[in-house]
Motif scaffolding. Structure first.
Motif, mmCIF file in Angstrom:
data_model
loop_
_atom_site.group_PDB
_atom_site.id
_atom_site.type_symbol
_atom_site.label_atom_id
_atom_site.label_comp_id
_atom_site.label_asym_id
_atom_site.label_seq_id
_atom_site.Cartn_x
_atom_site.Cartn_y
_atom_site.Cartn_z
ATOM 1 N N PHE A 367 0.926 -1.225 0.104
ATOM 2 C CA PHE A 367 -0.053 -0.116 -0.015
ATOM 3 C C PHE A 367 0.747 1.262 0.135
ATOM 4 O O PHE A 367 0.724 2.179 -0.792
ATOM 5 N N LEU A 368 1.991 1.295 0.750
ATOM 6 C CA LEU A 368 2.779 2.265 0.970
ATOM 7 C C LEU A 368 3.652 2.609 -0.488
ATOM 8 O O LEU A 368 3.781 3.550 -0.916
ATOM 9 N N ALA A 369 3.913 1.604 -1.038
ATOM 10 C CA ALA A 369 4.806 1.541 -2.230
ATOM 11 C C ALA A 369 3.920 2.194 -3.368
ATOM 12 O O ALA A 369 4.496 2.643 -4.033
ATOM 13 N N ILE A 370 2.709 1.579 -3.270
ATOM 14 C CA ILE A 370 1.708 2.386 -4.312
ATOM 15 C C ILE A 370 1.553 3.754 -3.985
ATOM 16 O O ILE A 370 1.328 4.652 -5.035
ATOM 17 N N ARG A 371 1.330 4.211 -2.604
ATOM 18 C CA ARG A 371 1.040 5.636 -2.592
ATOM 19 C C ARG A 371 2.115 6.578 -2.740
ATOM 20 O O ARG A 371 1.821 7.448 -3.232
#
Length: 557
Positions: A367-371
């Motif tokens: 999720f953080l990488a996508i964000r």
């Protein structure tokens, strides 16, 4: 080692690889079989159904599939989807009704996959975007964990949905079985310890074996530890579908078929060796379809390729599908010889295996990488996650598919349109920005670049963005660089033609440059081509600038 007739050997088999495949197949079996039994309990099915799923679909796929390392049985995602559908049809959890519905569901999934193969729909492997899939799987992982927690405490929790299940768990904590809680804690510690300190050891098999031995030696069932109970010994019997369930099962079967194929093709591609042929999507559809049909007739649940078990198979040295046949053979041996021992397995041990491997689905790091990369895709992942948690797993699939479609539509209806300039001393044209203040522009000339396919749904949006740039720069000549335009539809062509007329009335000349042959031919045959003529259509953006400067139009601006 026994020699097999060449016609019976799976594709990719070569002499000399027998020992490597034998070792890999047995190693994979040590992981696959305990997990398959555990995943059967997720769906509310008897543990032997998990073994049937590791036997028949595994063997059928090994003979027909195009991926050498792919290990086909069931996965956490498929198990929770099957369980959700079975619970909808038989909320009271009648064992015979659940097994009949599971058989019907597997056959329906297999039929849909075979139908998709005949229609050559292998391209649906990329139908759900990766960011949406991250959210969907994370939601499923959380739902599975909450669903299995009552078994860790010795409680009997119904499949009531995420929030009701969580509330029922909190209310029931005072009635938890102390012996079950202590056993669960010990097995958790053992499983985590093995995974961290001895990663080469088949941790699920060790945990299950220790749990069975503990129950056999200590009689833990006398202290409230619930066991699996009697397991039929021998080969699976023929199972027939219930035709009256087809009407209610087909929507769920469609979602399960999609996830089976999506997970399988992703795992097959991820673990393909560089010297192996690429998985063939349409052949994979057919192989998975026949694997599900074959499994359904022998009591297996819906099946597909799993990432974890495929990774174990590959890392253990699998070189051909013979390794999967060995794993299937191990499942058969377990059914014939070890059924009495399986009966002594605590349900808590299966729950521990399920929960630990379900945590792998919950991916906050993803999720953080996508964000970090794209905020809009982070929101898609979040909505897919919440869709599973709030709406349930099968409706969560629908949310995931709709989000993927909306993402595609958003990109198609909002193609980029931006002003460009030339990097000084080069022939490179790039978007104008504050980072490149020295890029060349010319008085009275506006260079615009559009990207993608221009058609009825995005033509007016493209025109609005063009107008915004024109209003900002107030040019005498606008050159639309179409080098990144892959196609133009008649409706879009009409919109651009009308825009050219309005610009002409305002004293602004529209030129085109860099069109590919297909788009150029379409425009030449249109009214727009007649209005522009050869003098306002240029081979590339460099020629357009040269023509502008040679005509001295920069001096007139």
């Amino acid at each position: 080692m026994a020699q097999f007739p060449a016609s019976l050997l799976p594709s990719g088999y070569r002499r000399g690889l027998g020992q490597a495949d034998l070792a890999a197949g047995l190693t994979a079996a040590a992981v696959v079989l305990p997990k398959a039994m555990a995943y059967a309990t997720i769906a509310g099915l008897p543990v032997q159904v998990g073994l049937y799923t590791a036997l028949v679909p595994m063997a059928v796929y090994a003979l027909l599939g195009s991926s050498r390392p792919l290990s086909v049985s069931t996965t956490t995602t498929l198990a929770i989807l099957v369980g959700s559908e079975l619970n909808r049809l038989s909320p009271l959890g009648d064992p015979s009704a659940l097994v009949a519905a599971s058989t019907t569901l597997a056959l329906l999934v297999g039929t849909m996959l075979c139908g998709a193969a005949l229609l050559r729909l292998g391209f649906i492997a990329n139908f759900i975007s990766e960011s949406v899939l991250v959210g969907f799987k994370s939601g499923i992982g959380l739902v599975i964990v909450v669903d299995q927690l009552p078994k860790l405490l010795g409680l009997h929790g119904g499949k009531e949905g995420f929030f009701r299940g969580l509330a029922a768990l909190l209310v029931g904590i005072p009635q938890a079985s102390l012996a079950t809680v202590l056993l669960s804690a010990a097995l958790f510690g053992l499983l985590f310890g093995l995974k961290r300190r001895l990663p080469s050891v088949p941790a699920p098999l060790v945990v299950v074996a220790v749990a069975i031995a503990g129950c056999a030696l200590l009689g833990l069932d006398r202290f409230g530890v619930e066991l699996v109970g009697a397991v039929p010994r021998g080969l699976p019997s023929l199972s027939l579908p219930r035709l009256d369930l087809l009407g209610g099962l087909w929507p769920g079967a469609a979602g399960i078929a999609m996830m089976s194929f999506t997970e399988s093709i992703a795992a097959a591609r991820a673990f393909r060796a560089s010297d192996e042929p690429s998985p063939q999507p349409d052949r994979e559809l057919l192989a998975l379809g026949l694997a599900n049909i074959g499994g359904g007739f022998f009591g297996a649940m819906a099946a597909g390729g799993g990432t974890t078990q495929t990774a174990v198979n590959r890392q253990a040295g699998a070189r051909s599908q013979m390794a999967e046949l060995v794993t299937a053979g191990a499942a058969l041996a377990t059914l014939l010889l070890l059924a009495p021992l399986i009966a002594l397995m605590p349900l808590a041990a299966l729950a521990v295996v399920v929960i630990v491997y379900s945590f792998e689905l919950i991916a906050p790091g993803e999720f953080l990488a996508i964000r970090r990369v794209r905020h809009i895709e982070f929101r898609w992942a979040l909505v897919a996650f919440l869709g599973v948690v709030f709406l349930g797993t099968l409706k969560g699939i629908l949310v995931a598919v709709i989000l993927s479609l909306l993402a595609l539509v958003q990109q198609e209806v909002n193609p980029p349109v931006y002003a460009i300039g030339r990097k000084r001393g080069t022939d490179v044209f790039r978007p104008l920005s504050a980072r490149h203040p020295r890029d060349e522009t010319w008085p009275g000339l506006l260079l615009l670049r559009a990207e993608g396919r221009l058609f009825f749904a995005n033509a007016h949006g493209v025109l609005q963005r063009m107008r915004a740039e024109i209003n900002q720069h107030q040019p005498r000549v606008v050159v639309l660089d179409g080098s990144a335009v892959i196609d133009i539809e008649y409706s879009a062509l009409k919109v651009i033609t009308e825009a050219e007329r309005r610009l002409d009335r305002q004293g602004i000349s529209l030129w085109l440059a860099g069109l590919n042959p297909t788009v150029l031919e379409v425009i030449r045959r249109s009214e727009l081509g007649e209005r522009l003529g050869k003098e306002r259509m240029h081979r590339n953006i460099e020629r357009a600038v040269e023509h502008y400067l040679a005509a001295g139009l920069d001096q007139q601006a």
